[in-house]
Design an enzyme around this catalytic site. Structure first.
Site, PDB file in Angstrom:
ATOM      1  N   LYS A  13       0.838  -1.215   0.000  1.00  0.00           N
ATOM      2  CA  LYS A  13       0.000   0.000   0.000  1.00  0.00           C
ATOM      3  C   LYS A  13       0.872   1.264   0.000  1.00  0.00           C
ATOM      4  O   LYS A  13       0.640   2.186  -0.776  1.00  0.00           O
ATOM      5  CB  LYS A  13      -0.928   0.027   1.238  1.00  0.00           C
ATOM      6  CG  LYS A  13      -1.852  -1.178   1.334  1.00  0.00           C
ATOM      7  CD  LYS A  13      -2.765  -1.096   2.543  1.00  0.00           C
ATOM      8  CE  LYS A  13      -2.061  -1.157   3.897  1.00  0.00           C
ATOM      9  NZ  LYS A  13      -1.342  -2.424   4.162  1.00  0.00           N
ATOM     10  N   ARG A  88      -9.642   0.951   8.383  1.00  0.00           N
ATOM     11  CA  ARG A  88      -9.347  -0.482   8.504  1.00  0.00           C
ATOM     12  C   ARG A  88     -10.217  -1.184   9.532  1.00  0.00           C
ATOM     13  O   ARG A  88      -9.888  -2.315   9.925  1.00  0.00           O
ATOM     14  CB  ARG A  88      -7.863  -0.751   8.702  1.00  0.00           C
ATOM     15  CG  ARG A  88      -7.246  -0.213   9.905  1.00  0.00           C
ATOM     16  CD  ARG A  88      -5.817   0.133   9.604  1.00  0.00           C
ATOM     17  NE  ARG A  88      -4.844  -0.915   9.746  1.00  0.00           N
ATOM     18  CZ  ARG A  88      -3.598  -0.805   9.277  1.00  0.00           C
ATOM     19  NH1 ARG A  88      -3.234   0.258   8.601  1.00  0.00           N
ATOM     20  NH2 ARG A  88      -2.729  -1.753   9.475  1.00  0.00           N
ATOM     21  N   ARG A 127      11.797  -5.624   4.713  1.00  0.00           N
ATOM     22  CA  ARG A 127      11.512  -4.194   4.527  1.00  0.00           C
ATOM     23  C   ARG A 127      12.459  -3.324   5.352  1.00  0.00           C
ATOM     24  O   ARG A 127      12.788  -3.644   6.493  1.00  0.00           O
ATOM     25  CB  ARG A 127      10.075  -3.888   4.936  1.00  0.00           C
ATOM     26  CG  ARG A 127       9.791  -2.391   4.921  1.00  0.00           C
ATOM     27  CD  ARG A 127       8.339  -2.055   4.938  1.00  0.00           C
ATOM     28  NE  ARG A 127       7.665  -2.549   6.111  1.00  0.00           N
ATOM     29  CZ  ARG A 127       6.371  -2.417   6.308  1.00  0.00           C
ATOM     30  NH1 ARG A 127       5.636  -1.840   5.385  1.00  0.00           N
ATOM     31  NH2 ARG A 127       5.813  -2.877   7.397  1.00  0.00           N
ATOM     32  N   ARG A 160      11.343  -1.635  10.922  1.00  0.00           N
ATOM     33  CA  ARG A 160      10.259  -1.287  11.847  1.00  0.00           C
ATOM     34  C   ARG A 160      10.148  -2.329  12.955  1.00  0.00           C
ATOM     35  O   ARG A 160      10.248  -3.523  12.720  1.00  0.00           O
ATOM     36  CB  ARG A 160       8.928  -1.213  11.085  1.00  0.00           C
ATOM     37  CG  ARG A 160       8.554   0.190  10.682  1.00  0.00           C
ATOM     38  CD  ARG A 160       7.414   0.274   9.714  1.00  0.00           C
ATOM     39  NE  ARG A 160       6.215  -0.446  10.106  1.00  0.00           N
ATOM     40  CZ  ARG A 160       5.087  -0.434   9.404  1.00  0.00           C
ATOM     41  NH1 ARG A 160       5.015   0.252   8.289  1.00  0.00           N
ATOM     42  NH2 ARG A 160       4.041  -1.112   9.807  1.00  0.00           N
ATOM     43  N   ARG A 171      -0.387  -8.884  13.504  1.00  0.00           N
ATOM     44  CA  ARG A 171      -0.985  -7.908  12.585  1.00  0.00           C
ATOM     45  C   ARG A 171      -1.842  -8.606  11.527  1.00  0.00           C
ATOM     46  O   ARG A 171      -2.903  -8.106  11.146  1.00  0.00           O
ATOM     47  CB  ARG A 171       0.125  -7.094  11.902  1.00  0.00           C
ATOM     48  CG  ARG A 171       0.746  -6.061  12.841  1.00  0.00           C
ATOM     49  CD  ARG A 171       2.082  -5.554  12.339  1.00  0.00           C
ATOM     50  NE  ARG A 171       2.018  -4.891  11.068  1.00  0.00           N
ATOM     51  CZ  ARG A 171       3.052  -4.727  10.248  1.00  0.00           C
ATOM     52  NH1 ARG A 171       4.246  -5.185  10.588  1.00  0.00           N
ATOM     53  NH2 ARG A 171       2.915  -4.117   9.105  1.00  0.00           N
TER      54      ARG A 171
HETATM   55  P1  AP5 Z   1       4.850  -1.632   1.785  1.00  0.00           P
HETATM   56  O1  AP5 Z   1       4.526  -0.760   0.602  1.00  0.00           O
HETATM   57  O2  AP5 Z   1       5.613  -1.029   2.913  1.00  0.00           O
HETATM   58  O3  AP5 Z   1       3.503  -2.379   2.306  1.00  0.00           O
HETATM   59  P2  AP5 Z   1       2.268  -1.842   3.115  1.00  0.00           P
HETATM   60  O4  AP5 Z   1       1.055  -2.501   2.544  1.00  0.00           O
HETATM   61  O5  AP5 Z   1       2.269  -0.329   3.150  1.00  0.00           O
HETATM   62  O6  AP5 Z   1       2.603  -2.490   4.515  1.00  0.00           O
HETATM   63  P3  AP5 Z   1       2.500  -1.931   5.999  1.00  0.00           P
HETATM   64  O7  AP5 Z   1       3.155  -2.960   6.863  1.00  0.00           O
HETATM   65  O8  AP5 Z   1       3.035  -0.528   6.085  1.00  0.00           O
HETATM   66  O9  AP5 Z   1       0.992  -1.940   6.220  1.00  0.00           O
HETATM   67  P4  AP5 Z   1       0.304  -1.991   7.548  1.00  0.00           P
HETATM   68  O10 AP5 Z   1      -1.071  -1.769   7.093  1.00  0.00           O
HETATM   69  O11 AP5 Z   1       0.514  -3.150   8.415  1.00  0.00           O
HETATM   70  O12 AP5 Z   1       1.091  -0.861   8.368  1.00  0.00           O
HETATM   71  P5  AP5 Z   1       0.693   0.636   8.735  1.00  0.00           P
HETATM   72  O13 AP5 Z   1       1.926   1.444   8.707  1.00  0.00           O
HETATM   73  O14 AP5 Z   1      -0.501   1.093   7.976  1.00  0.00           O
HETATM   74  O15 AP5 Z   1       5.608  -2.928   1.225  1.00  0.00           O
HETATM   75  C1  AP5 Z   1       6.102  -3.907   2.115  1.00  0.00           C
HETATM   76  C2  AP5 Z   1       7.492  -4.374   1.645  1.00  0.00           C
HETATM   77  O16 AP5 Z   1       7.350  -5.103   0.417  1.00  0.00           O
HETATM   78  C3  AP5 Z   1       8.468  -3.231   1.339  1.00  0.00           C
HETATM   79  O17 AP5 Z   1       9.736  -3.648   1.726  1.00  0.00           O
HETATM   80  C4  AP5 Z   1       8.374  -3.051  -0.188  1.00  0.00           C
HETATM   81  O18 AP5 Z   1       9.594  -2.567  -0.734  1.00  0.00           O
HETATM   82  C5  AP5 Z   1       8.081  -4.470  -0.640  1.00  0.00           C
HETATM   83  N1  AP5 Z   1       7.188  -4.542  -1.791  1.00  0.00           N
HETATM   84  C6  AP5 Z   1       6.081  -3.781  -2.023  1.00  0.00           C
HETATM   85  N2  AP5 Z   1       5.471  -4.172  -3.157  1.00  0.00           N
HETATM   86  C7  AP5 Z   1       6.200  -5.230  -3.628  1.00  0.00           C
HETATM   87  C8  AP5 Z   1       6.072  -6.081  -4.773  1.00  0.00           C
HETATM   88  N3  AP5 Z   1       5.070  -5.920  -5.662  1.00  0.00           N
HETATM   89  N4  AP5 Z   1       6.984  -7.056  -4.947  1.00  0.00           N
HETATM   90  C9  AP5 Z   1       8.009  -7.232  -4.053  1.00  0.00           C
HETATM   91  N5  AP5 Z   1       8.187  -6.455  -2.962  1.00  0.00           N
HETATM   92  C10 AP5 Z   1       7.295  -5.461  -2.755  1.00  0.00           C
HETATM   93  O19 AP5 Z   1       0.199   0.420  10.245  1.00  0.00           O
HETATM   94  C11 AP5 Z   1       1.113   0.096  11.285  1.00  0.00           C
HETATM   95  C12 AP5 Z   1       0.360   0.047  12.597  1.00  0.00           C
HETATM   96  O20 AP5 Z   1      -0.211   1.358  12.873  1.00  0.00           O
HETATM   97  C13 AP5 Z   1      -0.848  -0.906  12.633  1.00  0.00           C
HETATM   98  O21 AP5 Z   1      -0.463  -2.227  12.959  1.00  0.00           O
HETATM   99  C14 AP5 Z   1      -1.715  -0.246  13.713  1.00  0.00           C
HETATM  100  O22 AP5 Z   1      -1.229  -0.535  14.995  1.00  0.00           O
HETATM  101  C15 AP5 Z   1      -1.510   1.241  13.456  1.00  0.00           C
HETATM  102  N6  AP5 Z   1      -2.506   1.766  12.511  1.00  0.00           N
HETATM  103  C16 AP5 Z   1      -2.272   2.232  11.259  1.00  0.00           C
HETATM  104  N7  AP5 Z   1      -3.434   2.615  10.672  1.00  0.00           N
HETATM  105  C17 AP5 Z   1      -4.410   2.378  11.582  1.00  0.00           C
HETATM  106  C18 AP5 Z   1      -5.826   2.544  11.547  1.00  0.00           C
HETATM  107  N8  AP5 Z   1      -6.463   3.023  10.450  1.00  0.00           N
HETATM  108  N9  AP5 Z   1      -6.527   2.183  12.648  1.00  0.00           N
HETATM  109  C19 AP5 Z   1      -5.910   1.728  13.754  1.00  0.00           C
HETATM  110  N10 AP5 Z   1      -4.572   1.519  13.843  1.00  0.00           N
HETATM  111  C20 AP5 Z   1      -3.832   1.852  12.760  1.00  0.00           C
END
Ligand code: AP5
Length: 217
Positions: A13, A88, A127, A160, A171
């Site tokens: 994402k 989410r 990552r 991270r 997660r």
């Molecule tokens: P990346 O683009 O970083 O993936 P992502 O989907 O953004 O993954 P996240 O782990 O950031 O999502 P998340 O939803 O768990 O975390 P968030 O920060 O929102 O890609 C991942 C890796 O793969 C990278 O290394 C990239 O280079 C590689 N890659 C990407 N595409 C690829 C491909 N096609 N092929 C190969 N490699 C690829 O949330 C973190 C925490 O914050 C949550 O757990 C929660 O505690 C809190 N939080 C965030 N939002 C909320 C909310 N709305 N409500 C409540 N708590 C929340």
């Protein structure tokens, strides 16, 4: 255009939202990045969010919805936004509807990035994130030119805390229980488009871009 990228942790994402934001000249708003920024600055919100994030749990809905409302009211979101990580939960989706109604705006679409579990674990374990501008890299699939430093802003790269295997498992469970129901929620409004996220980064970008352009027709 108001667009939501939905998908499991590690689906890409953040990677793809950056690219779409550049293409459509819109801000990329990521709830996770906003929380991490607050954690880095040790704000009250950051200290609260940290308690949940290190356990792989979601930050409470009321706190998250208020944070996103504040962000969407800033002038740079006037022409639209690419949202990543929000909503989410069903409560957040309802809260988001109210925010948009209050701003006299509507959601154009939700792009769901589908990726198999085993691929998610591979992506998250390799990552690395820029501490300064939050750009995500992958040591194998998307390596930086210098393994310690961001290509864009020369910030230091780090792993991270919540990308440790046991937190990743938590997660993924939280995602299945609390976020997957959003697929049916947005399907019922005809807003959901599923995109295969299992290909390489360029292939997924092309599929998402095509889907996003389709929404504007
Ligand atoms: P990346 O683009 O970083 O993936 P992502 O989907 O953004 O993954 P996240 O782990 O950031 O999502 P998340 O939803 O768990 O975390 P968030 O920060 O929102 O890609 C991942 C890796 O793969 C990278 O290394 C990239 O280079 C590689 N890659 C990407 N595409 C690829 C491909 N096609 N092929 C190969 N490699 C690829 O949330 C973190 C925490 O914050 C949550 O757990 C929660 O505690 C809190 N939080 C965030 N939002 C909320 C909310 N709305 N409500 C409540 N708590 C929340």
């Amino acid at each position: 255009m108001i667009l939501v990228l939905l998908g499991p942790p590690g689906a890409g994402k953040g990677t793809q939202a950056e690219r779409l934001a550049e293409e459509f000249k819109l801000p990329h708003v990521a709830s996770g990045d906003l929380f991490r920024e607050n954690m880095k600055n040790k704000t009250e919100l950051g200290l609260l969010a940290n308690r949940y994030i290190v356990e792989g749990e979601l930050v409470p809905d009321d706190v998250t919805i208020a944070m996103i409302r504040d962000r969407l009211e800033r002038p740079d979101c006037e022409n639209g936004v690419i949202l990543d990580g929000f909503p989410r939960t069903l409560a957040q989706a309802e809260g988001f509807k109210d925010i948009l109604a209050g701003m006299d705006r509507t959601l154009d679409g939700v792009l769901y990035i589908a990726v198999p579990d085993e691929e998610l674990v591979r992506r998250l374990s390799g990552r690395r994130i820029c501490r300064r501008c939050q750009t995500p890299y992958h040591i194998q699939f998307n390596p930086p030119q210098n393994h310690r430093v961001c290509d864009i802003c020369a910030g230091v790269l780090y792993q991270r805390e919540d990308d440790k295997p046991e937190t990743v498992r938590a997660r993924l469970n939280v995602y299945r229980q609390q976020t997957l129901p959003l697929i049916d929620f947005y399907c019922q409004y005809g807003l959901l488009t599923e995109v295969d996220g299992s290909g390489d980064i360029e292939t997924v970008t092309a599929a998402l871009s095509e889907a996003a352009h389709g929404l504007n027709k």
